[in-house]
Each structure stands twice: as structure tokens, then as C-alpha cells.
Design an enzyme around this catalytic site. Structure first.
Site, short mmCIF file in Angstrom:
data_model
loop_
_atom_site.label_atom_id
_atom_site.label_comp_id
_atom_site.label_asym_id
_atom_site.label_seq_id
_atom_site.Cartn_x
_atom_site.Cartn_y
_atom_site.Cartn_z
N CYS A 146 -1.50 5.83 0.87
CA CYS A 146 -1.50 7.12 1.57
C CYS A 146 -2.29 8.17 0.77
CB CYS A 146 -0.08 7.58 1.87
SG CYS A 146 -0.01 8.88 3.14
N ASP A 215 7.80 11.81 -0.54
CA ASP A 215 8.20 12.89 0.36
C ASP A 215 9.59 13.39 0.00
OD1 ASP A 215 6.19 11.03 1.84
OD2 ASP A 215 5.99 13.02 2.71
P1 RI2 Z 1 2.01 15.41 -1.86
C1 RI2 Z 1 2.57 12.25 2.52
O1 RI2 Z 1 3.29 12.24 3.73
C2 RI2 Z 1 2.61 10.95 1.78
O2 RI2 Z 1 3.72 10.15 2.09
C3 RI2 Z 1 2.59 11.44 0.35
O3 RI2 Z 1 3.01 10.49 -0.61
C4 RI2 Z 1 3.51 12.63 0.44
O4 RI2 Z 1 3.14 13.24 1.67
C5 RI2 Z 1 3.46 13.59 -0.69
O5 RI2 Z 1 2.30 14.36 -0.68
P2 RI2 Z 1 2.70 12.94 5.06
O6 RI2 Z 1 3.09 14.42 5.01
O7 RI2 Z 1 3.06 16.47 -1.81
O8 RI2 Z 1 1.23 12.74 5.06
O9 RI2 Z 1 2.03 14.68 -3.16
O10 RI2 Z 1 3.39 12.24 6.20
O11 RI2 Z 1 0.64 15.96 -1.52
#
Ligand code: RI2
Length: 333
Positions: A146, A215
């Protein structure tokens, strides 16, 4: 950060009861829901900024009306994505500082709280990056899943220390957020190889670390992250590749200290299969969970701005930061 956050929109939306939710809060909530604003840290920043704008644009006639309005705005933001705990943590931080006898005092305090929160968020990511970088050696290969700004902060800090790194980047269906990671790593000067998710096990032998974000982190050290993380962690364990989770303390989920579980967000099936393809396949069910849970035994280290923790001991940090559990100031009378 998304430039939409700073648009001042003229329209106002009449919210529940006598409260008024500004168009800016509406727009930010919509963007979080649609994942135009995404990533736990970015969501937290956007939510705090939206509360700041709500306070600034408020026309509340009394301190009581102002408080009601702020709580309604926070509830509206809170309901957008259930899994990323950074969102309620951000709302709590700002609303807990909503003190004052007059509207202008309250506005000033919300402004200061939101600014302080966003500043701390930036600082935390920098500090976390330094900690994570210490785990990475010159010449290492990381496998990512991701897109996580916290995970990238570790790579960035390591590169700034002069370490030469390579990355195997999983594309991360259904939204291919690995493409964002690939681009940003390339911009940092990292050699990037993009793979489909199902090729991960084959390439684990070439990796020195699995590096992911989070998350939410539960009190037992379980890591809630983008769907596919738990399978990757199981495979990495089997291959002996250490799994490092980069997560600011804003990702710690205080309600899990008192037995609550983390709700996993289910998203639209159209992210998985188009209407056209679905019609052609015939009558099938489609499931699209956004996140999964990696148990602590499959995680080697959780890297935070407060240092590195084995997952099983993260609860000590949670107790220090949140006491025995969370409050919900947006639901108070
Ligand atoms: P940062 C994302 O979820 C991913 O799962 C990623 O690991 C997490 O957010 C944390 O992101 P999504 O919001 O806070 O894209 O480290 O569903 O940037």
C-alpha cells in the site's frame, strides 16, 4: 496535503438540530469517504484543519451554540471511515481543548489546538523516520504494501543518512496504492521494482525487510492495515524476513484497552470489479474489506516517534498516552 482543504466555499450546510456544519467540513468529510484524502496521518491532519475552519467560520451567537456546532462537525467527520483511529484521535485532541467563556475565546483555543496538533503530527513523522531508518542498513531491500507516509518517512531518513536502498513494491489491489509508493520512492532515489500482489512470496527471498504502515494498532499489538498485510506478514515470517510497522502514536487505538474491537471498513464492490464485468460474470457476491488484522506474533517491531516497540509492549505506551481509555467529546452534552 490536499489543496481542497484550504478552499473556502461560500455555501453552508444545515446540519442536525440547531447546528451548522460548514461547507468546508462537508467537503473534507466527503473527500475522506471517497479516499481523495487518505492515509491515517493525512486524514488526521485534514480533520483537525476542518475543525479549525468550522470554528473560524462559525456565526454562533453563544458559547453553548458554538460548542454544539463543533461537536456536530466532529461527529460528521468521525462517521466517514471507521477503521483509521487517527480520525477520532485528532477530533479528541482538538475538542478537548475547547475551553473558554465566549465564542472568540473558544475560536482562539480551537485554532491553537488544531495548529498544535498538525505541528505535532509533522514532527512525529520526522522523529519516527529517524527511528525506522536505524533499522535499515546500506544496501537493504524493503518490500512495501500500500502507501504509507509513515513508512516512507523511514526510507527518506535512511536515504538522507546516505544509505542506498532498493524497494520491491506491491501494487496493492484494489486501488493500486502501491503506484503512489513506487513514484514517491523513485523520487527519493530508491531503485523500485513493482510487482503484483500475488508475486510477493516469490520475491520475499530478495527482501531484507517488510515495511508497512498502519491504520490502527490495538492494545495487544495487533496491526490493522491495508488488506493483504496479514498474508504478507505470514509469508515473511515463513521466509524469515523481519516485519516492521511504521506508525505514529496517533494510530494507537485507545478503545481496544477496554475490550473494544476495531471495525473493519467494507468498501464499494466497484473498487474490485466494474459493473460491466460483474454483469458478464453473472450473479456473484463481491466483498471488499479495506483492512485486515495482523496478529502481534507476525510483527517484529512497531516504530513510533517515541521509539521502537515489540508489539506486545505497545500497551504500556497506550496507557501512558490515553490513561485507561478514550473519551468521546463529540458525543458530550
Ligand atoms: P499513513 C492507508 O490506508 C494504508 O493502509 C496505510 O498503511 C495507512 O493508510 C497509513 O497511512 P488508506 O487510508 O498515515 O489508504 O502512514 O485506506 O500515511
Amino acid at each position: 496535503m490536499n489543496s481542497l482543504l484550504f478552499l473556502v466555499l461560500p455555501l453552508e450546510f444545515k446540519g442536525m438540530g440547531d447546528s451548522t456544519i460548514t461547507a468546508d467540513v462537508e467537503a473534507v468529510a466527503g473527500d475522506i469517504e471517497a479516499m481523495e484524502i487518505r492515509g491515517a496521518a493525512t486524514i488526521a491532519d485534514a480533520a483537525a484543519q476542518a475543525l479549525r475552519t468550522q470554528a473560524e467560520e462559525s456565526e454562533a451567537a453563544s458559547a453553548g451554540a458554538f460548542r454544539t456546532e463543533m461537536r456536530a462537525a466532529a461527529r460528521h467527520l468521525h462517521d466517514t471511515r471507521p477503521t483509521a483511529v487517527s480520525l477520532p484521535n485528532a477530533l479528541r485532541y482538538v475538542l478537548q481543548r475547547m475551553e473558554g467563556a465566549t465564542v472568540s475565546e473558544l475560536q482562539a483555543n480551537i485554532r491553537a489546538a488544531a495548529d498544535e496538533f498538525c505541528h505535532r503530527l509533522d514532527r512525529a513523522q520526522e522523529d519516527l523516520g529517524e527511528v525506522g531508518a536505524n533499522r535499515l542498513r546500506d544496501g537493504d531491500v524493503v518490500m512495501t504494501h500500500c502507501h504509507s507516509t509513515d513508512a516512507l518517512a523511514c526510507v527518506e531518513a535512511a536515504v538522507e543518512q546516505g544509505k542506498d536502498l532498493s524497494a520491491i513494491v506491491k501494487e496493492t489491489r484494489p486501488r493500486n496504492q502501491g503506484h503512489i509508493t513506487a513514484e514517491q520512492l523513485r523520487e527519493l532515489g530508491v531503485d523500485v521494482t513493482l510487482i503484483v500482489d500475488s508475486a510477493a512470496r516469490r520475491y520475499l527471498d530478495d527482501a531484507d525487510h517488510v515495511l508497512v504502515g498502519a491504520d490502527s494498532i490495538a492494545a495487544d499489538g495487533s496491526v490493522i492495515n491495508k488488506i493483504g498485510t496479514s498474508g504478507l506478514a505470514v509469508n515473511a515470517r515463513e521466509r524469515g524476513v523481519p516485519i516492521m510497522v511504521a506508525a505514529q502514536t496517533i494510530k494507537l487505538h485507545p478503545a481496544t484497552m477496554t475490550g473494544h474491537t476495531v471495525e473493519i471498513e467494507m468498501r464499494d464492490e466497484q473498487e474490485v470489479v466494474s459493473d460491466e464485468d460483474r454483469a458478464e460474470i453473472g450473479d456473484i457476491a463481491v466483498e471488499n474489506p479495506a483492512f485486515d488484522v495482523t496478529p502481534p506474533r507476525h510483527v517484529d517491531a512497531i516504530v513510533t516517534e517515541r521509539g521502537q516497540f515489540p508489539p506486545e509492549s505497545i500497551v504500556t505506551l497506550m496507557r501512558e498516552l490515553f490513561g485507561q481509555g478514550p473519551t468521546e467529546p463529540w458525543n458530550e452534552e
